[in-house]
Design a protein around this motif. Structure first.
Motif, PDB file in Angstrom:
ATOM      1  N   TYR A 161       1.427  -0.906  -0.092  1.00 35.02           N
ATOM      2  CA  TYR A 161      -0.306  -0.084  -0.332  1.00 35.02           C
ATOM      3  C   TYR A 161       0.793   0.987   0.306  1.00 35.02           C
ATOM      4  N   ARG A 162       0.779   1.913  -0.969  1.00 37.58           N
ATOM      5  CA  ARG A 162       1.031   3.754  -0.748  1.00 37.58           C
ATOM      6  C   ARG A 162       0.070   4.628  -0.891  1.00 37.58           C
ATOM      7  N   ARG A 163      -0.217   5.918  -0.393  1.00 38.25           N
ATOM      8  CA  ARG A 163      -0.861   6.707  -0.296  1.00 38.25           C
ATOM      9  C   ARG A 163      -0.390   7.240  -1.883  1.00 38.25           C
ATOM     10  N   ASP A 164      -2.365   7.228  -2.246  1.00 36.75           N
ATOM     11  CA  ASP A 164      -2.363   8.139  -3.759  1.00 36.75           C
ATOM     12  C   ASP A 164      -1.874   6.920  -4.397  1.00 36.75           C
ATOM     13  N   ALA A 165      -1.579   5.925  -4.240  1.00 33.92           N
ATOM     14  CA  ALA A 165      -1.661   4.534  -5.112  1.00 33.92           C
ATOM     15  C   ALA A 165      -2.732   3.806  -4.884  1.00 33.92           C
ATOM     16  N   GLY A 166      -2.874   3.343  -3.583  1.00 34.73           N
ATOM     17  CA  GLY A 166      -3.690   2.309  -3.296  1.00 34.73           C
ATOM     18  C   GLY A 166      -2.952   0.878  -2.839  1.00 34.73           C
ATOM     19  N   VAL A 167      -3.727   0.505  -2.531  1.00 31.31           N
ATOM     20  CA  VAL A 167      -3.416  -1.342  -1.531  1.00 31.31           C
ATOM     21  C   VAL A 167      -3.518  -2.003  -3.669  1.00 31.31           C
ATOM     22  N   PHE A 168      -2.906  -3.088  -3.254  1.00 30.08           N
ATOM     23  CA  PHE A 168      -2.470  -4.106  -4.235  1.00 30.08           C
ATOM     24  C   PHE A 168      -1.543  -5.666  -3.721  1.00 30.08           C
ATOM     25  N   LEU A 169      -2.407  -6.217  -4.406  1.00 33.34           N
ATOM     26  CA  LEU A 169      -1.909  -7.719  -3.685  1.00 33.34           C
ATOM     27  C   LEU A 169      -1.857  -8.300  -5.227  1.00 33.34           C
ATOM     28  N   PHE A 170      -0.233  -8.984  -4.764  1.00 30.67           N
ATOM     29  CA  PHE A 170       0.639  -9.925  -6.111  1.00 30.67           C
ATOM     30  C   PHE A 170       0.771 -11.373  -5.472  1.00 30.67           C
ATOM     31  N   LEU A 184      -6.183  -5.413   4.592  1.00 31.07           N
ATOM     32  CA  LEU A 184      -6.580  -4.158   6.075  1.00 31.07           C
ATOM     33  C   LEU A 184      -4.869  -4.465   6.315  1.00 31.07           C
ATOM     34  N   ASP A 185      -4.161  -5.601   6.043  1.00 25.62           N
ATOM     35  CA  ASP A 185      -2.784  -5.866   7.035  1.00 25.62           C
ATOM     36  C   ASP A 185      -2.254  -4.708   6.657  1.00 25.62           C
ATOM     37  N   VAL A 186      -2.302  -4.034   5.572  1.00 29.06           N
ATOM     38  CA  VAL A 186      -1.102  -3.098   4.642  1.00 29.06           C
ATOM     39  C   VAL A 186      -2.153  -1.806   5.165  1.00 29.06           C
ATOM     40  N   LEU A 187      -3.068  -1.375   4.828  1.00 28.73           N
ATOM     41  CA  LEU A 187      -4.172   0.394   3.873  1.00 28.73           C
ATOM     42  C   LEU A 187      -4.216   0.756   5.118  1.00 28.73           C
ATOM     43  N   HIS A 188      -3.491   0.658   7.153  1.00 25.23           N
ATOM     44  CA  HIS A 188      -3.885   1.855   7.671  1.00 25.23           C
ATOM     45  C   HIS A 188      -2.631   1.607   8.207  1.00 25.23           C
ATOM     46  N   LEU A 189      -1.745   0.930   7.515  1.00 20.67           N
ATOM     47  CA  LEU A 189       0.164   0.502   8.425  1.00 20.67           C
ATOM     48  C   LEU A 189       0.708   1.972   8.103  1.00 20.67           C
ATOM     49  N   VAL A 190       0.655   2.657   6.747  1.00 21.98           N
ATOM     50  CA  VAL A 190       1.366   3.903   7.067  1.00 21.98           C
ATOM     51  C   VAL A 190       0.602   4.863   8.159  1.00 21.98           C
ATOM     52  N   ASP A 191      -0.580   5.039   8.326  1.00 20.75           N
ATOM     53  CA  ASP A 191      -0.817   6.014   9.438  1.00 20.75           C
ATOM     54  C   ASP A 191      -0.619   5.437  10.949  1.00 20.75           C
ATOM     55  N   VAL A 192      -0.840   4.578  11.077  1.00 22.88           N
ATOM     56  CA  VAL A 192      -0.499   3.614  12.341  1.00 22.88           C
ATOM     57  C   VAL A 192       1.192   3.896  12.539  1.00 22.88           C
ATOM     58  N   ARG A 193       2.216   3.892  11.715  1.00 26.88           N
ATOM     59  CA  ARG A 193       3.671   4.652  11.379  1.00 26.88           C
ATOM     60  C   ARG A 193       3.876   5.747  12.064  1.00 26.88           C
ATOM     61  N   ASP A 194       2.840   6.508  11.369  1.00 21.40           N
ATOM     62  CA  ASP A 194       3.255   8.216  11.672  1.00 21.40           C
ATOM     63  C   ASP A 194       2.626   8.495  12.817  1.00 21.40           C
ATOM     64  N   ARG A 195       1.520   7.821  13.597  1.00 16.18           N
ATOM     65  CA  ARG A 195       1.062   7.613  14.495  1.00 16.18           C
ATOM     66  C   ARG A 195       2.403   7.330  15.373  1.00 16.18           C
ATOM     67  N   ILE A 196       2.844   6.163  15.296  1.00 18.89           N
ATOM     68  CA  ILE A 196       4.311   5.707  16.239  1.00 18.89           C
ATOM     69  C   ILE A 196       5.289   6.817  16.336  1.00 18.89           C
ATOM     70  N   ALA A 197       5.679   6.894  14.661  1.00 16.49           N
ATOM     71  CA  ALA A 197       6.991   8.239  15.231  1.00 16.49           C
ATOM     72  C   ALA A 197       6.587   9.083  15.694  1.00 16.49           C
ATOM     73  N   GLU A 198       4.843   9.628  15.562  1.00 18.31           N
ATOM     74  CA  GLU A 198       5.282  10.806  17.052  1.00 18.31           C
ATOM     75  C   GLU A 198       5.256  10.888  18.577  1.00 18.31           C
ATOM     76  N   GLU A 199       4.966   9.446  18.788  1.00 15.06           N
ATOM     77  CA  GLU A 199       4.941   8.985  20.079  1.00 15.06           C
ATOM     78  C   GLU A 199       6.290   8.820  20.296  1.00 15.06           C
ATOM     79  N   LEU A 200       7.264   8.371  19.392  1.00 13.42           N
ATOM     80  CA  LEU A 200       8.718   7.754  18.990  1.00 13.42           C
ATOM     81  C   LEU A 200       9.440   9.435  20.232  1.00 13.42           C
ATOM     82  N   GLU A 201       8.656  10.714  18.813  1.00 10.97           N
ATOM     83  CA  GLU A 201       8.932  11.580  19.256  1.00 10.97           C
ATOM     84  C   GLU A 201       9.274  12.287  20.978  1.00 10.97           C
ATOM     85  N   GLU A 202       7.848  11.599  21.123  1.00  7.66           N
ATOM     86  CA  GLU A 202       7.288  12.432  22.061  1.00  7.66           C
ATOM     87  C   GLU A 202       8.496  11.553  23.239  1.00  7.66           C
TER      88      GLU A 202
END
Length: 397
Positions: free
Chosen positions: A49-58, A153-171
């Motif tokens: 999954y990538r933003r502005d691209a979508g989910v792809f299953l290969f 769904l395993d990848v659809l939300h993972l980038v959003d999760v990454r961003d929130r986790i990155a904020e927590e790491l900063e905090e």
């Protein structure tokens, strides 16, 4: 339910790669295997999954050549949940990230109580995932629609999760901790083949004597060869307990082997000739295995007070010191420092200086941030243990 389709034609695959290359930001990647069903740990489905691209299953077996995907996303940050599980399967396909972000590992460093994907997604962005197909046979074709949605769904939300986790790491001021852990995960070399892998047969401790061990080894090798030939998980053909039962029963004929009630499994009766020949080989071989295998494993800590009381005192003082540091950092102790590393240091310590202990920790695989947080604490604990009048009953034990 959103309908997802599997890309198994190369022209569609190339088009998907062009879309992914034009996407923005990090790329979420996951792999589905058929562990417990197939012999190998190969990937059967790769989700991206990538933003502005979508989910792809290969469909990995159908596509084979994944170089277009590597070219499309190879320079981006790849986001995983438990990267160490997926990287070996991806590397078999020629897929290699240059930098990763691991939401599972980061969640551990942040002290999350639950670190499974569904729990981390819910805790960070409030979305509930159903994890009902995690143990499915992903070599199945065609894949059911509900499985495809699960995989997406395993990848659809993972980038959003990454961003929130990155904020927590900063905090929590743990960005550098995480960066070092991610780099170490990416650089981890493949595990070398086990010496005598047959010795991992569950229940083998019941088998006594070199000759019986040779029979167990022969049965394991026969099962392994047949499992690889059939591309089936060995335990689905004949479970470990059934192989051990056959050895313990000591059958004197093929018919007697067939009569061993605990000798069960999909191939226990249909491949009876195969198993009997393996037993005969084990009984006739002159290459007998050792009944005891040399090991560099340390004794269990409960035995240290008698076998190495000075080491026992060092460990009893150092362990709570490390636990206190971990508690202050709000992370599990094992993520601050592997318990085995601390035990090895306590058993045979280097010179009691921060540099010497740090060098030994580095040799044991500790990252710089871990050494910085623990080396002096270990030195202090070991020095205190050495100064105790009775090292077997050190202060704080």
């Amino acid at each position: 339910m959103t309908e997802y389709s599997v890309i198994d034609e190369f022209s569609r695959f190339e088009e998907a790669c062009r879309i992914l290359a034009a996407g923005t930001g990090p790329v979420a990647v996951d792999v589905e295997r058929a562990s417990g069903f197939r012999y190998s740990q190969r990937a059967y489905l790769v989700q991206v999954y990538r933003r502005d691209a979508g989910v792809f299953l290969f469909d990995a077996p159908s596509l084979g050549d994944f170089s277009p995907l590597q070219a499309a996303i190879g320079d981006a940050e790849w986001v995983f949940h438990a990267a160490s599980q997926d990287l070996p399967s991806l590397r078999e396909l020629g897929l290699e990230p240059s930098v990763i972000f691991d939401t599972e590992l980061a969640a551990r460093l942040l002290g999350h109580e639950r670190v499974g994907l569904a729990a981390v997604v819910e805790d960070t962005i409030g979305i509930t995932l159903k994890k009902e197909h995690s143990a499915a046979d992903w070599s199945t074709r065609p894949l059911p629609a509900s499985w495809l949605e699960y995989a997406a769904l395993d990848v659809l939300h993972l980038v959003d999760v990454r961003d929130r986790i990155a904020e927590e790491l900063e905090e929590q001021q743990k960005v550098e901790f995480a960066a070092q852990e991610f780099s170490a995960t990416l650089a981890q070399p493949p595990r070398p083949p086990r010496e005598d892998p047959w010795r991992r047969l569950s229940g083998l401790h019941q088998v006594k004597g070199a000759r019986n061990l040779a029979v167990a080894r022969s049965l394991w090798e026969a099962r392994e060869a047949y499992a690889q030939q059939q591309d089936t998980s060995p335990g689905r053909l004949v479970p470990d307990r059934a192989l051990v039962a056959a050895v313990l029963a000591g059958p004197q004929s093929k018919q007697a082997l067939a009569g061993v009630s605990a000798f069960t499994g999909r191939a226990s009766r249909t491949e009876l000739d195969r198993w009997w020949k393996a037993i005969v080989r084990g009984r006739e071989t002159e290459d007998l295995p050792k009944t005891r295998v040399p090991s560099d494993a340390l004794p269990p800590p409960r035995a240290w007070v008698d076998r190495n009381p000075e080491a026992d005192a060092r460990l009893k003082l150092a362990r709570p010191a490390i636990e206190e540091v971990a508690e202050g950092l709000h992370m599990p102790t094992e993520n601050l420092l592997k318990p085995e590393s601390l035990r090895r240091l306590a058993w045979a310590p280097p010179a009691l200086t921060t540099d010497a202990v740090g060098a030994e920790l580095a040799a044991l695989g500790a990252r710089p941030w871990q050494i910085e947080q623990t080396a002096q604490k270990i030195v202090d604990a070991f020095v205190e243990a050495a100064q105790s009048p009775d090292p077997a009953i050190a202060p704080g034990s």
